[in-house]
Design a protein around this motif. Structure first.
Motif, short mmCIF file in Angstrom:
data_model
loop_
_atom_site.label_atom_id
_atom_site.label_comp_id
_atom_site.label_asym_id
_atom_site.label_seq_id
_atom_site.Cartn_x
_atom_site.Cartn_y
_atom_site.Cartn_z
N GLN A 111 -1.87 0.65 -7.16
CA GLN A 111 -2.45 1.98 -6.98
C GLN A 111 -3.34 2.35 -8.16
O GLN A 111 -4.41 2.91 -8.00
CB GLN A 111 -1.33 3.02 -6.83
CG GLN A 111 -0.42 2.79 -5.65
CD GLN A 111 -1.19 2.64 -4.35
OE1 GLN A 111 -2.15 3.34 -4.12
NE2 GLN A 111 -0.79 1.68 -3.54
N ARG B 275 10.49 8.80 0.19
CA ARG B 275 9.38 8.03 0.76
C ARG B 275 8.08 8.16 -0.01
O ARG B 275 7.15 7.39 0.19
CB ARG B 275 9.12 8.51 2.20
CG ARG B 275 10.26 8.23 3.12
CD ARG B 275 10.39 9.21 4.26
NE ARG B 275 11.68 9.03 4.90
CZ ARG B 275 12.80 9.61 4.46
NH1 ARG B 275 12.79 10.43 3.41
NH2 ARG B 275 13.94 9.38 5.07
N ILE B 276 8.00 9.20 -0.81
CA ILE B 276 6.74 9.53 -1.48
C ILE B 276 7.01 9.82 -2.94
O ILE B 276 8.16 10.08 -3.33
CB ILE B 276 6.04 10.72 -0.77
CG1 ILE B 276 7.03 11.81 -0.39
CG2 ILE B 276 5.28 10.23 0.45
CD1 ILE B 276 6.40 13.03 0.26
N PRO B 277 5.97 9.79 -3.79
CA PRO B 277 6.20 9.93 -5.23
C PRO B 277 6.69 11.32 -5.60
O PRO B 277 6.48 12.29 -4.86
CB PRO B 277 4.79 9.69 -5.83
CG PRO B 277 3.97 9.06 -4.75
CD PRO B 277 4.55 9.53 -3.46
N ASN C 186 0.47 -2.51 -11.11
CA ASN C 186 0.39 -1.28 -10.32
C ASN C 186 -0.91 -1.27 -9.52
O ASN C 186 -1.98 -0.94 -10.02
CB ASN C 186 0.47 -0.07 -11.27
CG ASN C 186 0.55 1.23 -10.51
OD1 ASN C 186 0.04 1.34 -9.39
ND2 ASN C 186 1.18 2.23 -11.10
N VAL D 222 2.31 6.65 4.41
CA VAL D 222 2.30 8.10 4.57
C VAL D 222 1.61 8.48 5.89
O VAL D 222 2.12 9.30 6.66
CB VAL D 222 1.59 8.76 3.36
CG1 VAL D 222 1.27 10.22 3.66
CG2 VAL D 222 2.44 8.63 2.11
N ALA E 252 0.85 -1.19 0.00
CA ALA E 252 0.00 0.00 0.00
C ALA E 252 0.88 1.24 0.00
O ALA E 252 2.03 1.21 0.41
CB ALA E 252 -0.90 0.00 1.22
N PHE E 253 0.32 2.35 -0.45
CA PHE E 253 1.08 3.59 -0.49
C PHE E 253 0.67 4.52 0.65
O PHE E 253 1.48 4.94 1.47
CB PHE E 253 0.88 4.28 -1.85
CG PHE E 253 1.09 5.77 -1.84
CD1 PHE E 253 2.32 6.30 -1.48
CD2 PHE E 253 0.06 6.64 -2.17
CE1 PHE E 253 2.51 7.69 -1.46
CE2 PHE E 253 0.26 8.02 -2.15
CZ PHE E 253 1.48 8.54 -1.80
N ILE E 254 -0.61 4.81 0.72
CA ILE E 254 -1.03 5.91 1.59
C ILE E 254 -0.93 5.52 3.07
O ILE E 254 -0.76 6.38 3.94
CB ILE E 254 -2.44 6.42 1.20
CG1 ILE E 254 -2.64 7.86 1.69
CG2 ILE E 254 -3.54 5.50 1.76
CD1 ILE E 254 -1.83 8.88 0.96
#
Lengths: 365, 365, 365, 365
Positions: free
Chosen positions: A172, D303-305, A170, A13, A8-10
């Protein structure tokens, strides 16, 4: 945390954002759709095995029952998986910090709203761009009348990562382009709602009607990847909103320009530590995050001196830190987006789709 | 020259532009609405007294009769005074260089078109922004396919000089806000037509429909001072066009962004010597006027090395120099805007007004 | 004009600059080193055959004898060919507009100075960058005390066109890298003198000592292509000056930053229509050419409204137009560089070479 | 942590930086010069009372003796208090993460070096700007030969917060302008060492000689507030370094430009997510943090795009995360500044002072 497991990405964050000011500790989670994956992610994240849950229902129940149960849950799942856990935790009396957009349609949004109204717990929607210090400064300046009565808002959110058919691996891209998981909107939900939220957060105005021309430029795409939107806002102001995921050369180009009778401001997320401000008839000023001559404002939500850039994570951290203050009763959370911002976003998505289906007609709120 | 007497702005610009490459000499004119004023201006401009005319009709007749009569006339009057002189000189067989927009309505535009078709003389419309070297470079790149099929055009032209009620002595503001002299359009005619022209010139596309939301934000103003326009263009491309004269902090912010399937470009008039170009999946490039690695293109329409900035007057001069080449048979004038660009502009103005009167509906061409 | 024949660069620039405000007409010239070439150039430039001279001596004599002789001569030859014609025309009582640097060494400079002192004619050195409106504005602001006492000047002039061995057909490179024609200096003479002149013009200070570290990075190059210079200026101010022709990625990057006790300014030639100004403790302002809130200043030397960019040629034209005013007795030419700026430049070149030969030691003026 | 109690600046930065990637936990400290203050700070920071020490000696001893003793200590005291604790912890076998500059003079530096050589523990100096992803990318590109042999380095670090006499309550200003605590250098130690470190880190070159002109522009200031420095670097490269704390309008303007035979790069800390790169003869490219077309490089430390800005804290966090990897044996710490960078910085400070005292002469290393 609900969601945010491996790949996961978010979720990652949110975890960093919650950690920056040392106000949260991650102690429990339903990180994935299966108990095995959830436990594997928990292990990586340093969460005890007995607090790695297989489902959010189980987690809400168990955590509510513990003496040392969680104070708040972060929901970082795809859009179609926001309402369920949010309602479950609210009903369990646990504060909810939920990723945006609120959910996938107005019916679910209404249920969430009802749950919030019934619950003793707080609900925060992470429209994280509102956490940028200069965005808050801009809001304050407009509320102070520094721009006069607002006439115009130009909001843009342009990316290019969907300019071609994405790699099938991908994750996302996969859920964002699947109407079942995204909620029907593509760019409008993923980034358009951010642009709208920023516009209304800063200006203090609300949308009264919109007209949208949506496109899916990439072959086979089932959701919009570009939206041209006209806005009519409270108080007679007009707006233009463009969001695109096919604007080649744009990484994450969220920009906001607001013009009033006596002043104008311009801000761009990719260099968020500066903003321009012009009083009509005077030279344009470059206002920096916490910089000279402003007093209060941006300087209140920043950790380091001007000239030392802060970024996306620090802005996101401001939302988490404000949430901690709200939960601990140290503030009234006046700057935190919540259910109203969420409902406005869902209206935006549905109105854009309706307008565009009708060939581009005005839809009132 | 017709128009451009004392107190005028654009006449002086045309004169400098015509002089820069030493291809024109000012030898005759009907500079003002009375013979006395015309002769006074002629004196200041070094034009012989016997070629300072009181009316354009007189001038067209007299110059056509002279052996050493003018090769071309520049028409630099307010919009409502374009058609009369243009037709008179075309009928007299004298080449016409006319300021934009073409005229005040489609009826007059049709008459001008008919006159052009009947005349042996050439007609050039000074959409001067097409003269910027990088704008021509962009057009060439798009024609070459460097951006792939075009999907999106974002065009803006923002100013702020009309953000308040202008000084009553401001002649420039006076005729532009008088529907009788401007032709009904305010910002849309004065600057919106430039933005549209730039978009179509660079992209090679033409507008098929538009929808406009016009406003007159300043009390008592009889023409629009802000326009939000959505465009549908040939080949399925979409466009957004914003023009405003009340965007506080904007001096002359004409910008163009074009995105295709494989590339994107971004250009801003206030720093016209650079443009960015991104091939999808590669770093953004900064392309400079005549700079490294381009070959041909912008370098063909520039007088000084890269890094030595050229500006508005040099771009305008390119239009004049191309006009000289066309008139002298040295080129086919392929880059020069003419009657087609002019008709497109008049359609734009009238369609914007119609759309907005109807509450913001689509108007097809 | 002396020099500026076929294949020359700066001659064409001078011609455009002189034409922009319509204050000069080119009527005579010794354009090249042979009468044939001079006449061929004259023909191209529209100069009558009988005023195309084979030598500058002949031209000075003939033009001085004519009733309609030239009012001024522009000398646009390589550096080693400045002194001869300048002295000849000054002795003939003809005003001289001379390209920079003044000449090739201090002996010749002294002779030029003596000739100027004896002559009734005026002498103008085209340090053209002083013609930029915002440079003049900066000078005015500093003279007004807007920055307080000046502490620091950071001046740079970086290019990259000499980063490799130039094409042997490149005439511009050929004479600039030949010590006999350039005068011993490379980058220091060609561009370093511009940077120094800009620094002293704007600040009102003069150099008292310098220390230079010169390099010739390209194999076989006989003159410097990079110079690092420290400056000690009148009033205790300090300066750093960098000029380079091997800074890859720099087209014509002339920048000036001046810092005083209470304010600072920053300007870059490649976008000359804006400058930043900071009063200590206040937000930075973006000052535009002729823009809002300044009053006088830059607006006095500009032809078109703010936001319509002017460039190198218009700045150069300001020097020519001021020269016309000076020659016609309409102004005292207070802003025009002349022999003093020229002598300062020659000192700079010679002091840099001396300092560097001694391993980098201080050289006082 | 040693230092970083109430009212300190850099201690808080270190704490956030260590937390961002969740690799460190703060469990012990000697936060202040008295046990009471240390315990008060510990309480605020969530450190147990029995691990809040009154002196660093006590802390080193106690922590070394515990089974669950600290893995590493962060030393964030003023410069004159670096050597003592660093040596104590190194002797106790505890890894040291130390703020820059290394210490106050070369004698102390030598003692630290000796202690490091004898110890089994690691020593990391937080030249945090080396943690910026694009700075590491630049280093990699230069090592790969993308710029060819390096010719020139232009490094700047300009601020303005010392442009006037600071508020007497400003603790940050107080110790930095006190020679006893800062080590004799003012701007050169506080920020000049950062600029030098960045230049050598990125280029891979080392300084061989320097010449400095130091000033104390503000009345009564006992250390330099501006330094103009020329550098001669290994391999024949030349450098210019400017650091200033009186450059009005500069917040934290650290910039680096490096030019080689075939390429050049330019980077500015205030917008650290982009860098320009030019291959000679090609258009300039804008390289973004983790952006398109680079492969590896900056993307490895982010860490982020791309388009989601990271800043100062994330760059600082990269140093901490690398330190964790080094301490845990997961990497060799090749990118981490250590004693060599520290010794180079001390040489820089002492050589600048010596050079300037001698009127500005060359000092070899």
């Amino acid at each position: 945390m609900v969601g945010g497991g491996q790949g996961a990405f978010i979720g990652a964050v949110h975890r960093i954002a919650s950690r920056i000011d040392d106000r949260f500790e991650l102690v429990a989670g339903a990180f994935s759709s299966t108990p095995e994956k959830s436990k594997a992610s928990a292990k990586e994240l340093g969460v005890a095995d007995d607090r790695a849950y297989g489902t959010y229902e189980e987690m809400a129940k168990a955590e509510a029952a513990r003496d040392d149960g969680i104070d708040a849950v972060s929901i970082v799942t795809p859009n179609h998986m926001h309402a369920g856990p949010a309602i479950a935790f609210l009903e369990a009396g646990i504060n909810v910090i939920c990723d945006k957009p609120l959910t996938v349609n107005s019916e679910e949004a209404a249920k969430m709203k009802a749950a919030i109204e019934k619950s003793s717990a707080k609900f925060i929607l992470t429209h994280n761009y509102t956490g940028y210090p200069l965005i808050r400064q801009a809001r304050q300046m407009i509320a102070n009348g520094d721009l006069g009565k607002i006439r115009l808002i130009q909001a843009e959110y342009a990316q290019d990562w969907m300019a071609d058919v994405p790699d099938p691996d991908n994750k996302q891209a996969a859920w964002r382009t699947d109407p079942a998981r995204s909620g029907g909107g593509g760019a409008i939900g993923d980034i358009g709602t951010h642009a709208l939220n920023l516009a209304t957060f800063v200006s203090g105005l609300s949308p009264e009607a919109l007209l949208a021309d949506l496109d899916s430029f990439v072959d086979g795409r089932q959701v919009d990847d570009n939206a041209h939107v006209l806005l009519r806002l409270s108080g007679g102001a007009k707006g233009m909103l463009w969001c695109s995921q096919v604007a080649v050369g744009s990484e994450n180009s969220l920009t906001l320009r607001v013009y009033g009778e006596t002043g104008g401001i311009e801000w761009a997320q990719e260099n968020p530590n500066r903003m321009t401000f012009t009083k009509f008839g005077e030279p344009k000023q470059i206002i920096t995050r916490g910089g000279a001559g402003l007093g209060g404002g941006a300087g209140d939500w920043t950790r380091i001196p001007p000239g030392h850039p802060e970024g996306y994570l620090e802005g996101f951290a401001n939302v988490y830190t404000d949430a901690a203050d709200l939960i601990q009763g140290k503030s009234d959370g006046a700057l935190l987006p919540g259910i109203d911002a969420g409902m406005e976003g869902i209206w935006f998505i549905e109105a854009c789709i309706e307008s565009s289906k009708n060939g581009g007609t005005w839809v009132s709120r």
